[in-house]
Structure formats: structure tokens, C-alpha cells
Write a protein that holds these residues in place. Structure first.
Motif, short mmCIF file in Angstrom:
data_model
loop_
_atom_site.label_atom_id
_atom_site.label_comp_id
_atom_site.label_asym_id
_atom_site.label_seq_id
_atom_site.Cartn_x
_atom_site.Cartn_y
_atom_site.Cartn_z
N GLY A 1 47.04 85.51 14.74
CA GLY A 1 48.25 85.45 13.94
C GLY A 1 49.26 86.50 14.35
O GLY A 1 50.46 86.24 14.41
N ASP A 2 48.79 87.72 14.65
CA ASP A 2 49.70 88.77 15.08
C ASP A 2 50.38 88.42 16.39
O ASP A 2 51.57 88.62 16.58
CB ASP A 2 48.95 90.10 15.22
CG ASP A 2 48.37 90.56 13.90
OD1 ASP A 2 48.93 90.15 12.85
OD2 ASP A 2 47.38 91.30 13.91
N VAL A 3 49.60 87.86 17.32
CA VAL A 3 50.16 87.48 18.61
C VAL A 3 51.13 86.34 18.44
O VAL A 3 52.19 86.29 19.08
CB VAL A 3 49.03 87.11 19.58
CG1 VAL A 3 49.59 86.50 20.85
CG2 VAL A 3 48.20 88.33 19.92
N ARG A 4 50.84 85.39 17.57
CA ARG A 4 51.75 84.27 17.33
C ARG A 4 53.11 84.78 16.85
O ARG A 4 54.15 84.35 17.33
CB ARG A 4 51.12 83.33 16.30
CG ARG A 4 52.03 82.20 15.85
CD ARG A 4 52.34 81.25 16.97
NE ARG A 4 53.17 80.15 16.50
CZ ARG A 4 53.86 79.35 17.27
NH1 ARG A 4 53.86 79.54 18.58
NH2 ARG A 4 54.56 78.36 16.77
N PHE B 1 47.97 77.92 25.37
CA PHE B 1 48.84 76.83 24.94
C PHE B 1 48.72 76.62 23.44
O PHE B 1 49.72 76.41 22.75
CB PHE B 1 48.46 75.54 25.68
CG PHE B 1 49.42 74.41 25.44
CD1 PHE B 1 50.48 74.18 26.30
CD2 PHE B 1 49.26 73.56 24.36
CE1 PHE B 1 51.37 73.15 26.09
CE2 PHE B 1 50.15 72.52 24.13
CZ PHE B 1 51.20 72.32 25.01
N ARG B 2 47.50 76.67 22.93
CA ARG B 2 47.31 76.45 21.49
C ARG B 2 47.97 77.54 20.67
O ARG B 2 48.56 77.27 19.61
CB ARG B 2 45.81 76.40 21.19
CG ARG B 2 45.50 76.08 19.73
CD ARG B 2 44.03 75.94 19.49
NE ARG B 2 43.32 77.21 19.56
CZ ARG B 2 42.47 77.53 20.50
NH1 ARG B 2 42.21 76.69 21.48
NH2 ARG B 2 41.85 78.71 20.49
N ILE B 3 47.92 78.79 21.13
CA ILE B 3 48.49 79.89 20.37
C ILE B 3 50.01 79.93 20.50
O ILE B 3 50.73 80.09 19.51
CB ILE B 3 47.89 81.23 20.84
CG1 ILE B 3 46.37 81.23 20.59
CG2 ILE B 3 48.54 82.39 20.13
CD1 ILE B 3 45.98 80.96 19.17
N VAL B 4 50.51 79.75 21.70
CA VAL B 4 51.95 79.90 21.92
C VAL B 4 52.73 78.72 21.35
O VAL B 4 53.75 78.90 20.69
CB VAL B 4 52.24 80.05 23.43
CG1 VAL B 4 53.74 80.08 23.67
CG2 VAL B 4 51.60 81.33 23.95
#
Length: 411
Positions: free
Chosen positions: A78-81, A63-66
Motif C-alpha cells: 500500500g505504501d508503494v502504491r 504490474f499488479r502493484i503499479v
């Protein structure tokens, strides 16, 4: 220690689909463990508890990343974001918006919600260990202590949300397809770049190419855009998705609902699980709290934010026809709108509390005189049949567990 957690989060984000599949598989295995070997129910519940607690942490990371507003400074996060923003990120549900708002704006809500979820995921294991290590009488003391703590935490949730009902699930759940985390962002210098970075904020946003399907007829694009149309509930402030408890009457109904499990445990300690008194007392409090809630909202003058437009109003407004008379007729047919939920968050919560009534088939005299004999009869009649006999055998293995442990039938 922080370095280890950072490495683990990077591993989770890089292998989210596989981790989700392992979690689901472990949960499924624990359902068939009781009765397979000695102490199988304790082993299965320990695995189930560990998977649920780990899943809570995974949910918070995803949840925090997406949906986080701030991009990580460096590393795989950062890359996944950026990769997620290049894809079709699902819209945040109304329940997640509401729970996330109070989690970020109220430290007391965040602490109470996290501890409530932890306790609910570990309560059955705690009862099993207490029954085996301390005896039946002390096990009831442990159950009573757990229910007291849960009641205090729910009261904290009500106070932290400024006298709004406590949600059954007070934290956002996992709502994103983990397969999205496997996508890779296109280079920013390509003609069809799916993201762009703001020069002032440095934040990564999706371009129009990422919002529309790359291929397909115009009809598909129209349906895609129509599915992403915002409604009134999608743009309203998160606190307005759940109404404040209307006056002292509404607070009384919520208090009865919170106190009901505690009263039920006290009655079980006094009269036993086979007595009809705890069953009748708990059911009476459940129905009384439900009735008081409906009466409180029906008589309240503050109906909360305006309800979404009805189908009649929407159709006639599109056609440009005056609809006051027809809307008046529609209001006569409909029931009291004040007693109805104003959002999907409220309706889902009332529905969840309504489904809790089904647990009474696993309690007290109803369980021992009606439900249990029927399940035992089903298991006997199907024990020599393929496939369905396996279902009957699993159901038969759970009968003594429902007899002995409170949290197997607790809502």
C-alpha cells in the motif's frame, strides 16, 4: 507459504532497482559463458532460464502493484502504491493494455500465455538436457513435443481472443522504471500534497501538483502536457487494437504461421539440418502465411476501427479548411489502408514476424555455406586484436552450439 511470498514481494518492491540490475547482470554473464569450461553452455542456459522465469514473476508483481485498480489493504504494498501515484507513472502501453485485457477476461488466455512464456524460456535448456541424457534421436522427440505443445497453446490464444492473431509476446512486459518505487509520498496534510484519497472509494489519486513539473518555464509544462495527450488508440477498447482474422483466408494464414515451426522440425528429423528441403519448406510456409495475411486484410470489407487522422486532415481541420479534395488526393498516394496495421500492437506484431526472417541466416545450407564460414573467418582474423578479438572469440564459441541445438536458431 503465502506469508513467504508476501515477504518476498515486499522485499522486491523495496529493492526493485537493485533486483533489476542483478537480473541484467546475470543475463549478460551467461552470454560469455559458453566455451569457458566443461558444460559451460548448460550452466549458462540454466542461469539464463532461472533469471527469465524469476523475471516473469517480478513483472507480474510490479504490474499488479503499479497499474492495479485495487489498493492493498495494508503493508508495504500500500505504501508503494501511494508512492508511485505521487510520482509520474508512465502510461500503460497499447500492447500491455491489450494483453492485460485478455489475461483478466479469459482464463484460457491467461493459462495459455503463461505456459507459452514458460516453455519458450525453458525450451533450449530442455533440449540440452535431452541431448546429453537421452541422445540425439530422443532429443528430437523432445523438440517435436515442445513444438506441438506450443502450437496448441497458440491456437488456444487465437480462440480465446475470438479469432485474433496470437501475439509473439502474449503477456505485459516490464514498462516502469524501478526507480519510481524508491520515491516516498508527501504527507497528506502538507500544502503541496501530491495525492488525495476519495471519500467514497478510498482510492488514492494523483493531484494536479503531481501532474505538472514543480519547476521550470511554461514551455516545459506545455511540452509535458503535450506528451501526455491521448490519441485514438489510447482510448479505444483494448480488443479493437487487433483486428479479427478476416474470414477463412485470414485464419488459414494464421494457421500456417503457427504450424510452420512444427513442420520445420518434422522436416529436420526426416532430412537433417544440412539438407535444403527443411530450409526451403519452412521459408515457403513463412512467405506464404505472410502473403495470405496481406491478401486477407486487403480484400476484407471489415477494416476494423477508424484509422487515426492523417497529417493533412489534422492540419486542415485545425485551420478550418474543407479538406475533402486534398484528402482524396492523399488517399490516391497512399496504399491500401486495409492492409496496413490499425494500431501499434498490430504493427509491432507484424514487424516481429518480419524480423523472424533473419533467423534463416542461421539455418540449413545458408548457415553452413555462407553465414558460418564468414563468422569463422572473422574470428580467425581478429583473434590477436584487443577488444574486437574478444567478440570474435565469443562468436567462435557459439558456432558448434548453433550446429548442434535447434533452439539456438529457432524464431
Amino acid at each position: 507459504m503465502m506469508r513467504i511470498w508476501g515477504w518476498y514481494e515486499s522485499f522486491l518492491l523495496a529493492n526493485a532497482p537493485q533486483v533489476t540490475a542483478v537480473e541484467s547482470s546475470l543475463r549478460s554473464i551467461t552470454y560469455i559463458l559458453p566455451g569457458r569450461f566443461k558444460d559451460a553452455e548448460v550452466t549458462g542456459e540454466a542461469i539464463y532460464t532461472a533469471v527469465n522465469l524469476l523475471g516473469m514473476y517480478h513483472d507480474s508483481v510490479l504490474f499488479r502493484i503499479v497499474y492495479g485498480r485495487r489498493r492493498a489493504a495494508e503493508g508495504v504494498v500500500g505504501d508503494v502504491r501511494e508512492s508511485i501515484l505521487a510520482g509520474d507513472v508512465p502510461r500503460l502501453s497499447r500492447h500491455a493494455r491489450y494483453a492485460h485485457f485478455w489475461r483478466t477476461h479469459s482464463p484460457s488466455y491467461r493459462a495459455a500465455a503463461v505456459w507459452l512464456m514458460i516453455i519458450e524460456n525453458t525450451q533450449l535448456l530442455a533440449e540440452m538436457l535431452a541431448r546429453r541424457r537421452l541422445g540425439r534421436k530422443c532429443a528430437w522427440d523432445v523438440v517435436l513435443a515442445i513444438e506441438i505443445v506450443k502450437a496448441c497453446l497458440r491456437i488456444t490464444l487465437v480462440r480465446a481472443t475470438r479469432l485474433r492473431p496470437a501475439l509473439t509476446v502474449p503477456l505485459p512486459q516490464r514498462e516502469i522504471d524501478p526507480a519510481l518505487l524508491e520515491r516516498r509520498i508527501m504527507p497528506s496534510n502538507t500544502k503541496e500534497a501530491l495525492t488525495w484519497r476519495g471519500s467514497r472509494t478510498g482510492m488514492v489519486h494523483r493531484s494536479l501538483n503531481a501532474l505538472l513539473p514543480a519547476k521550470g518555464p511554461a514551455k516545459d509544462q506545455y511540452e509535458y502536457l503535450l506528451a501526455h495527450t491521448l490519441t485514438e488508440q489510447d482510448v479505444v477498447s483494448p480488443p479493437q487494437l487487433v483486428r479479427v482474422l478476416p474470414g477463412s483466408v485470414g485464419q488459414l494464414g494464421e494457421g500456417l504461421w503457427i504450424a510452420r515451426p512444427l513442420v520445420y522440425v518434422l522436416a529436420l528429423r526426416r532430412w537433417g539440418s544440412r539438407s535444403a528441403t527443411p530450409f526451403a519448406l519452412s521459408l515457403f510456409l513463412e512467405l506464404l502465411a505472410r502473403s495470405i495475411r496481406k491478401r486477407a486484410y486487403s480484400s476484407s470489407r471489415d477494416a476494423g476501427p477508424a484509422s487515426p487522422l492523417s497529417s493533412v486532415t489534422l492540419l486542415l481541420s485545425v485551420l478550418g479548411i474543407e479538406n475533402s479534395f486534398l484528402e482524396w488526393l492523399a488517399s490516391l498516394v497512399s496504399s491500401n489502408t486495409r492492409a496496413k496495421p490499425i494500431s501499434s500492437v498490430e504493427s509491432d506484431e507484424w514487424a516481429a514476424r518480419g524480423r523472424g526472417l533473419w533467423w534463416y541466416f542461421l539455418r540449413g545450407p545458408v548457415w553452413y555455406r555462407w553465414t558460418r564460414p564468414k563468422i569463422a573467418c572473422f574470428a580467425r582474423r581478429t583473434e590477436h586484436r584487443a577488444l574486437i578479438g574478444m567478440v570474435g572469440a565469443i562468436a567462435r564459441d557459439y558456432l558448434p552450439l548453433v550446429d548442434d541445438y535447434y533452439y539456438y536458431s529457432a524464431s
